[in-house]
Structures are given as C-alpha cells and as structure tokens.
Write a protein that holds these residues in place. Structure first.
Motif, PDB file in Angstrom:
ATOM      1  N   ASN A   7       0.828  -1.206   0.000  1.00 28.54           N
ATOM      2  CA  ASN A   7       0.000   0.000   0.000  1.00 28.54           C
ATOM      3  C   ASN A   7       0.865   1.261   0.000  1.00 28.54           C
ATOM      4  O   ASN A   7       0.521   2.264  -0.631  1.00 28.54           O
ATOM      5  CB  ASN A   7      -0.969  -0.023   1.182  1.00 28.54           C
ATOM      6  N   GLU A   8       1.995   1.184   0.673  1.00 25.38           N
ATOM      7  CA  GLU A   8       2.932   2.309   0.672  1.00 25.38           C
ATOM      8  C   GLU A   8       3.494   2.515  -0.748  1.00 25.38           C
ATOM      9  O   GLU A   8       3.624   3.649  -1.227  1.00 25.38           O
ATOM     10  CB  GLU A   8       4.044   2.036   1.704  1.00 25.38           C
ATOM     11  N   ASN A   9       3.770   1.409  -1.426  1.00 21.24           N
ATOM     12  CA  ASN A   9       4.238   1.504  -2.820  1.00 21.24           C
ATOM     13  C   ASN A   9       3.163   2.134  -3.707  1.00 21.24           C
ATOM     14  O   ASN A   9       3.456   2.913  -4.617  1.00 21.24           O
ATOM     15  CB  ASN A   9       4.541   0.103  -3.371  1.00 21.24           C
ATOM     16  N   MET A  10       1.914   1.773  -3.410  1.00 22.44           N
ATOM     17  CA  MET A  10       0.789   2.323  -4.176  1.00 22.44           C
ATOM     18  C   MET A  10       0.713   3.838  -3.971  1.00 22.44           C
ATOM     19  O   MET A  10       0.462   4.598  -4.908  1.00 22.44           O
ATOM     20  CB  MET A  10      -0.497   1.633  -3.690  1.00 22.44           C
ATOM     21  N   ARG A  11       0.955   4.243  -2.749  1.00 23.63           N
ATOM     22  CA  ARG A  11       0.931   5.684  -2.432  1.00 23.63           C
ATOM     23  C   ARG A  11       1.987   6.414  -3.271  1.00 23.63           C
ATOM     24  O   ARG A  11       1.692   7.436  -3.916  1.00 23.63           O
ATOM     25  CB  ARG A  11       1.214   5.862  -0.937  1.00 23.63           C
ATOM     26  N   GLU A  12       3.185   5.870  -3.299  1.00 25.73           N
ATOM     27  CA  GLU A  12       4.265   6.509  -4.067  1.00 25.73           C
ATOM     28  C   GLU A  12       3.940   6.500  -5.562  1.00 25.73           C
ATOM     29  O   GLU A  12       4.185   7.475  -6.266  1.00 25.73           O
ATOM     30  CB  GLU A  12       5.590   5.785  -3.812  1.00 25.73           C
ATOM     31  N   PHE A  13       3.349   5.393  -6.021  1.00 30.17           N
ATOM     32  CA  PHE A  13       2.980   5.250  -7.435  1.00 30.17           C
ATOM     33  C   PHE A  13       2.005   6.366  -7.837  1.00 30.17           C
ATOM     34  O   PHE A  13       2.215   7.078  -8.826  1.00 30.17           O
ATOM     35  CB  PHE A  13       2.346   3.863  -7.643  1.00 30.17           C
ATOM     36  N   PHE A  14       0.955   6.563  -7.036  1.00 25.65           N
ATOM     37  CA  PHE A  14      -0.042   7.586  -7.398  1.00 25.65           C
ATOM     38  C   PHE A  14       0.467   9.003  -7.119  1.00 25.65           C
ATOM     39  O   PHE A  14       0.053   9.940  -7.803  1.00 25.65           O
ATOM     40  CB  PHE A  14      -1.391   7.291  -6.741  1.00 25.65           C
ATOM     41  N   ASN A  15       1.351   9.171  -6.172  1.00 27.37           N
ATOM     42  CA  ASN A  15       1.962  10.492  -5.990  1.00 27.37           C
ATOM     43  C   ASN A  15       2.729  10.890  -7.251  1.00 27.37           C
ATOM     44  O   ASN A  15       2.679  12.036  -7.684  1.00 27.37           O
ATOM     45  CB  ASN A  15       2.899  10.494  -4.780  1.00 27.37           C
ATOM     46  N   ARG A  16       3.394   9.905  -7.858  1.00 26.42           N
ATOM     47  CA  ARG A  16       4.149  10.194  -9.097  1.00 26.42           C
ATOM     48  C   ARG A  16       3.209  10.436 -10.275  1.00 26.42           C
ATOM     49  O   ARG A  16       3.502  11.207 -11.167  1.00 26.42           O
ATOM     50  CB  ARG A  16       5.064   9.008  -9.452  1.00 26.42           C
ATOM     51  N   LYS A  17       2.037   9.765 -10.275  1.00 31.58           N
ATOM     52  CA  LYS A  17       1.122   9.823 -11.429  1.00 31.58           C
ATOM     53  C   LYS A  17       0.160  11.010 -11.383  1.00 31.58           C
ATOM     54  O   LYS A  17      -0.532  11.282 -12.368  1.00 31.58           O
ATOM     55  CB  LYS A  17       0.243   8.556 -11.469  1.00 31.58           C
ATOM     56  N   SER A  18       0.063  11.680 -10.239  1.00 31.20           N
ATOM     57  CA  SER A  18      -1.052  12.617 -10.041  1.00 31.20           C
ATOM     58  C   SER A  18      -1.090  13.746 -11.084  1.00 31.20           C
ATOM     59  O   SER A  18      -2.176  14.154 -11.506  1.00 31.20           O
ATOM     60  CB  SER A  18      -1.025  13.213  -8.633  1.00 31.20           C
ATOM     61  N   ASP A  19       0.069  14.213 -11.543  1.00 28.53           N
ATOM     62  CA  ASP A  19       0.070  15.348 -12.469  1.00 28.53           C
ATOM     63  C   ASP A  19      -0.658  15.075 -13.780  1.00 28.53           C
ATOM     64  O   ASP A  19      -1.481  15.861 -14.204  1.00 28.53           O
ATOM     65  CB  ASP A  19       1.503  15.820 -12.735  1.00 28.53           C
ATOM     66  N   GLY A  20      -0.384  13.927 -14.390  1.00 25.21           N
ATOM     67  CA  GLY A  20      -1.051  13.662 -15.677  1.00 25.21           C
ATOM     68  C   GLY A  20      -2.298  12.806 -15.549  1.00 25.21           C
ATOM     69  O   GLY A  20      -2.883  12.387 -16.545  1.00 25.21           O
ATOM     70  N   TYR A  21      -2.735  12.546 -14.311  1.00 29.33           N
ATOM     71  CA  TYR A  21      -3.792  11.544 -14.089  1.00 29.33           C
ATOM     72  C   TYR A  21      -5.091  11.866 -14.840  1.00 29.33           C
ATOM     73  O   TYR A  21      -5.638  11.017 -15.544  1.00 29.33           O
ATOM     74  CB  TYR A  21      -4.078  11.393 -12.585  1.00 29.33           C
ATOM     75  N   ASP A  22      -5.571  13.094 -14.716  1.00 30.93           N
ATOM     76  CA  ASP A  22      -6.886  13.410 -15.294  1.00 30.93           C
ATOM     77  C   ASP A  22      -6.896  13.263 -16.814  1.00 30.93           C
ATOM     78  O   ASP A  22      -7.881  12.786 -17.375  1.00 30.93           O
ATOM     79  CB  ASP A  22      -7.337  14.821 -14.893  1.00 30.93           C
ATOM     80  N   GLU A  23      -5.814  13.665 -17.463  1.00 35.19           N
ATOM     81  CA  GLU A  23      -5.764  13.576 -18.934  1.00 35.19           C
ATOM     82  C   GLU A  23      -5.951  12.118 -19.373  1.00 35.19           C
ATOM     83  O   GLU A  23      -6.648  11.834 -20.340  1.00 35.19           O
ATOM     84  CB  GLU A  23      -4.422  14.080 -19.485  1.00 35.19           C
ATOM     85  N   VAL A  24      -5.350  11.196 -18.649  1.00 34.29           N
ATOM     86  CA  VAL A  24      -5.450   9.777 -19.018  1.00 34.29           C
ATOM     87  C   VAL A  24      -6.833   9.218 -18.665  1.00 34.29           C
ATOM     88  O   VAL A  24      -7.455   8.497 -19.443  1.00 34.29           O
ATOM     89  CB  VAL A  24      -4.354   8.940 -18.289  1.00 34.29           C
ATOM     90  N   ILE A  74      -4.941   7.167  -0.173  1.00 31.39           N
ATOM     91  CA  ILE A  74      -3.607   7.042   0.434  1.00 31.39           C
ATOM     92  C   ILE A  74      -2.614   8.048  -0.153  1.00 31.39           C
ATOM     93  O   ILE A  74      -1.571   8.328   0.439  1.00 31.39           O
ATOM     94  CB  ILE A  74      -3.093   5.593   0.259  1.00 31.39           C
ATOM     95  N   SER A  75      -2.950   8.610  -1.325  1.00 27.66           N
ATOM     96  CA  SER A  75      -2.002   9.510  -2.011  1.00 27.66           C
ATOM     97  C   SER A  75      -2.340  10.974  -1.747  1.00 27.66           C
ATOM     98  O   SER A  75      -3.371  11.483  -2.183  1.00 27.66           O
ATOM     99  CB  SER A  75      -2.038   9.234  -3.524  1.00 27.66           C
ATOM    100  N   GLU A  76      -1.448  11.646  -1.060  1.00 27.09           N
ATOM    101  CA  GLU A  76      -1.686  13.061  -0.741  1.00 27.09           C
ATOM    102  C   GLU A  76      -1.696  13.918  -2.011  1.00 27.09           C
ATOM    103  O   GLU A  76      -2.418  14.902  -2.104  1.00 27.09           O
ATOM    104  CB  GLU A  76      -0.665  13.581   0.281  1.00 27.09           C
ATOM    105  N   SER A  77      -0.905  13.515  -3.026  1.00 31.50           N
ATOM    106  CA  SER A  77      -0.846  14.326  -4.256  1.00 31.50           C
ATOM    107  C   SER A  77      -2.162  14.238  -5.029  1.00 31.50           C
ATOM    108  O   SER A  77      -2.607  15.234  -5.616  1.00 31.50           O
ATOM    109  CB  SER A  77       0.289  13.856  -5.151  1.00 31.50           C
TER     110      SER A  77
END
Ligand SMILES: C[S@@+](CC[C@H](N)C(=O)[O-])C[C@H]1O[C@@H](n2cnc3c(N)ncnc32)[C@H](O)[C@@H]1O
Length: 209
Positions: A7-24, A74-77
């Motif tokens: 779950n911690e890995n998932m948090r880091e994964f979505f923190n990295r993805k948050s910027d382009g998330y909506d476009e995708v 879990i992702s603050e970003s």
C-alpha cells in the motif's frame, strides 16, 4: 512484501502519477457517471474510497449539489488535486490507507471507482466487511472496477502476482464476477446487482446493506 508495504508503494505510485492523471482517466468518465446515476435518489451522505483527484465526484455534484462526501485516499498528491475542484468545500478528505483509517458510519452510500482491483480476495473481504459496517440502514455500496473475465483469468493474474510481487509496485489481481459476488454476500450484503460498462473488463456492482 506485506500489505502495508504494497500500500505504501501504491501511495508513491499515485503520488508520481497525479500530475497527468486526469488527462489519461477522463476518457473513462462514462463508467464513473454510470455509477453516480445508479445511486439511490436520496443518497447524500457519501463515502468515496480511493477518490483520487475526484473525477467521479464531478457528476455527483452536477446531479446532487447537496451531497456531503468523505473522500479517502492514500495519495496526498491525488487529494491535493481533488481539493482544487469547485465542490471541494463539500468534501472532507482523509489521507490514509483503507486498512488503517476509521471510515466513520451512517453513510447512505459507499462508492469506489477503479481503486480496489489490486487487493487479494481475503484482503478484499476484510475491506467489504468494513464498508458494510460503515453504511447506515438500507445503505448501498457501488463499485465500478476491473474484473477478471473468468475464474481462470483470475488465477493467471494471481500467478503473475506471486511471481512478481516483490519487484513490481502495482499488479492488478481482479476477481471474477463470481468471486466478487461471493465475497460481497459473505460480508453481509444482499441484492447484489452487476451491470456491464463501456469497458469489457469493467463491471459496476451495486450491493445493499
Ligand atoms: C486509479 S485511482 C482511481 C481514482 C478515482 N476513483 C478515479 O476513478 O479516477 C486509484 C486510487 O486509489 C487509491 N488507493 C489505492 N490503494 C489504496 C489504499 N490502500 N488506501 C487508500 N487509497 C488507496 C490510490 O491512491 C488512487 O488515488
């Protein structure tokens, strides 16, 4: 790797993805909107699990401006993006892991889109029991998410998971519809209904307390 580490890995994964998330993910709005349209007409106290940037909440607030939502992620970003939405003052955000955070109680509906397909069956059952407990009388759980198209396909994802779980942060382990319904009933839900969506391997599942 245990559940907490994953779950911690998932948090880091979505923190990295948050910027382009909506476009995708904006191209999957039809399914998110379908879920909102299936909500009980009187549902206003909502819990959104894995709300992310809040894409599914756009249609919720278009159709139910009086709704009050608790959004857990879990992702603050991802939640930072949600807080920029026009309806953010009607959403309480809680940043944390589903398995640690207190969900609260008395919800008319618990909703979730695209957020639960990486949990194994036993873990998911625990989560479904927690969701059940958080609902008020006659409350409902609506989940639009990826499924395995057969029990065999579910097994194959599980094998992939067992082989690669230590080196890959995000491995999908969707359950078949048969197993989804089975654990919802085990968690105490009734009247489980399954709807097709625009995506072949996605279903909208609605279950009543
Ligand atoms: C694919 S996104 C979906 C976001 C949004 N519901 C949507 O449909 O656009 C999945 C979200 O679930 C969250 N999530 C995954 N595992 C979680 C966990 N264990 N506890 C809380 N949030 C989690 C992720 O951080 C991510 O924001």
């Amino acid at each position: 790797m245990n559940l907490k580490e994953r779950n911690e890995n998932m948090r880091e994964f979505f923190n990295r993805k948050s910027d382009g998330y909506d476009e995708v993910h904006e191209k999957f709005m039809t399914t998110k909107n379908q879920l909102i349209d299936k909500l009980d007409i009187n549902a206003t106290k909502i819990l959104d699990l894995g709300a992310g940037t809040g894409l599914e909440l756009i249609h919720l607030y278009e159709t139910r401006p009086n709704a009050r939502t608790t959004a857990i992620d879990i992702s603050e970003s991802m939640l930072e993006k949600l807080k920029e939405r026009s309806f953010a003052d009607k959403v309480e955000t809680i940043c944390g892991d589903f398995f640690d955070v207190n969900f609260g109680s008395g919800y008319d509906a618990v909703i979730s889109t695209s957020a639960l397909h990486h949990f194994l069956k036993d873990t998911k059952l625990k989560l479904y029991k927690k969701i059940y407990e958080s609902l008020g009388e006659n409350g409902e759980f609506l989940n639009a998410d990826k499924i395995a198209l057969s029990n065999e396909a579910e097994e194959e994802s599980l094998e992939d998971y067992n082989l690669h779980k230590d080196e890959r942060p995000h491995i999908d382990t969707p359950l078949s519809i048969e197993h989804e319904v089975e654990i919802l009933l085990q968690a105490g839900f009734k009247d489980v209904k399954v709807y097709e969506t625009e995506k072949e391997d996605y279903r909208l599942i609605k279950a009543k307390k």
